[in-house]
Design a protein around this motif. Sequence first.
Motif: not given
Length: 760
Positions: A11-20, A98-101, A167-169
Amino acid sequence: MTAVAMLTAVCVSAQRQCESLNFGWEFRLNDEGDWRKVDVPHDFQTEQSWVGPEGKSAAQSSVRSPLAARGFKAMAKGYYRLHYTPREEMRGRRVILDFEGILYTADVYLNHKRIGGTDYGYVGFEIDITDHLAYGEDNLIEVVADTRQPENSRWYTGGGLFRNVSIITTPRDLFFNRHPLYITTRDNRYVSISAEFTNYAKGRSTRVALQIADAEGNTVFSDTMTVRHHRVTRHQEARISTDIDIAGARTWDIDTPYLYNATVRLLRDDGTIADEVTEAFGFRTIEFGPDFGFRLNGRKVLLKGCAGHHTLGALGAAAYPKAIEKRIRLLKQFGVNHIRTSHNPYSREFIRLCDKYGILVVDELYDRWTRQHTGGKVPFEQHWQEEVPEWVKRDRNSPSVILWSLGNELQQDPNMPFNDFGITMYRLQKTLLQRYDSTRLVTVAMHPRYRNWQTDSLPPDLALETDIQSYNYRYMYFPGDGRRYPWMTFYQSEASTVAMGTNFFGMDLDKVVGLAYWGPVDYLGESEGWPAKGWSQGVFDIALEPKPKAYLMRSLFKPDEPLVHIAVIESKQQVVTYTNADEVELILDGKSLGRQSNAKANPRQRNRILWEGVALDGGRLEAIAYNGNQPVARHRMEAAGRAVRLRVTPEDTEWEADGTDLMHLRVEAVDSKGRRVAVADDMLRFSVEGDARLVAVSNGDINSHEPDVASHRHLWNGSALVILRSGRSPSKVILKTASDAYKPVTTVLQTSRKAAVGSF
């Protein structure tokens, strides 16, 4: 390295980040008044006042009221805004909002410029805001959510940001696309995985790493492969691996819903991770056929289910995971193994919870295929092509989803596109659907069932097109239609709770797929007349208390668990006992009133025994169920005395300090022996201390004029429900319950933070 440590490192090395982005929004209704703070999920309609039929009597205020279907709430627009400052390290990366609805339709703005929106808010969407953000500066995100007009929905939709916002980067040059993985299994041991990704980097190939882990976190497969492509074809949809053999794989089933996790990583030339996604999946086989209905993992399984709307009682449409989980666990306790998502996609969290608890899902996309019934903002023909892929790709890897349903009660609508009773529209949607998933069959729920309304002699044209013949309420036509068309496989996609039992045993249970009882939990909207705020024919009230008929449902759905339950018919000196046993003996104040047999040969009477002339008069009533002469179940009713105190019971065992988790608390008036006093209807007042807040109150009374978002509520049937939402800091939380009739009660709770171990 231990499994937990390895997961954390990944998880630390992954480049995808998801921020609520669920927290810190400001809101106002109809762009009027002061802004106030709200957090997502949020349904602004639950906060609105009831709009009754002013100047009309209850007899006059029937379903003709334009707001009866919509829960007697005024149609409105909700205005949201959020100040967001992107971190400096986000500069140069790809940024997705990103909007889930958003209900019911919506427009989205960034720094006062419209950047996107939705025409049908039950499905999610994303907006690439990479080139629209001012990095290192304050940005303003605005959303205008519109409930549209009363006629634009046949039920209470709710309004606003009712699901997660994120927000996904990712890197700009090498990243996964939206809902990128497609995972299929075969023979309960082989798995194949495809992925969609974009590669703007140099070269004609992409290195991809795949890891499959079991539910305990143990790696059961890992490999790295090279996907070759033409440089000009930057968007890739590639088969990563085919028929991976997981010997000894554990199957996903309704009683043992075992899940695996597949993690796919895009690698750079130096071996570092550019992007990473993970999806849960399960090994299971499904099969439909006219001779057996439905098979799961090779054995006949009857769908014993329910169908209803996505809303959650006093919480409205706000998609709280804890509230969804609470309902799923309650329904499963009463024998439900199936839910139909009527008549729109539920939240992704709902599907995940069905994966977790072993609930079989008929996943439905629309009500009727018209502009009026799908948002009303633009013609239906202009937006279904976007919604079908989003819906299917989101849910296709979930083992709980066993059947796609494209619509509901639509084949006779004169406003249908192409004017051919839905045939062309069904074919178009199904063709697009199968581009993204070919492992499940496709249906629509039909009502009324006929081709010619004057003769009612033949099924509708659409029934000859669908893979499964799904009829709402018209199970009595299954035998005749099956004789005419032996290839048909029948599913009672809605069944009436009023005719419960008759419509269950009236089917050939060995051959049908099963049924879904409509509206098992009372809900807002679809009122049959003021003062009822919604549907009231469920077997649970809107505060999730079981009505007596819930035990009839349980007797049908759990035939191998002996049950007897007493139901009193008020003021008629009549008692009904619900049972799945052979006989019931009724005992009043120690004196037997005799035994009666369960009329198992009669679908209209089976599992229901009526007792006439039972002089209750506050006595003690006991029912004993027998198989043969062996007692197998008991139920006792005893009149309560005067209410002397309040009892407050937390209904959840854990409460996480994540800002979204809920705590449900049941408040009851009880007598000196701790028995609930059903006649108690006193006013209660609530206050909360600590990092939590009160978000809803209820008491189960669908006719109540009291608000659901308030700090007070009357008891009804001696009970009320309080729902608290946690803050984001672990805290002691104190709920104080006061009343003029009883001593105040102080309930001490604690929120906690789960240890972060990473996730796949």
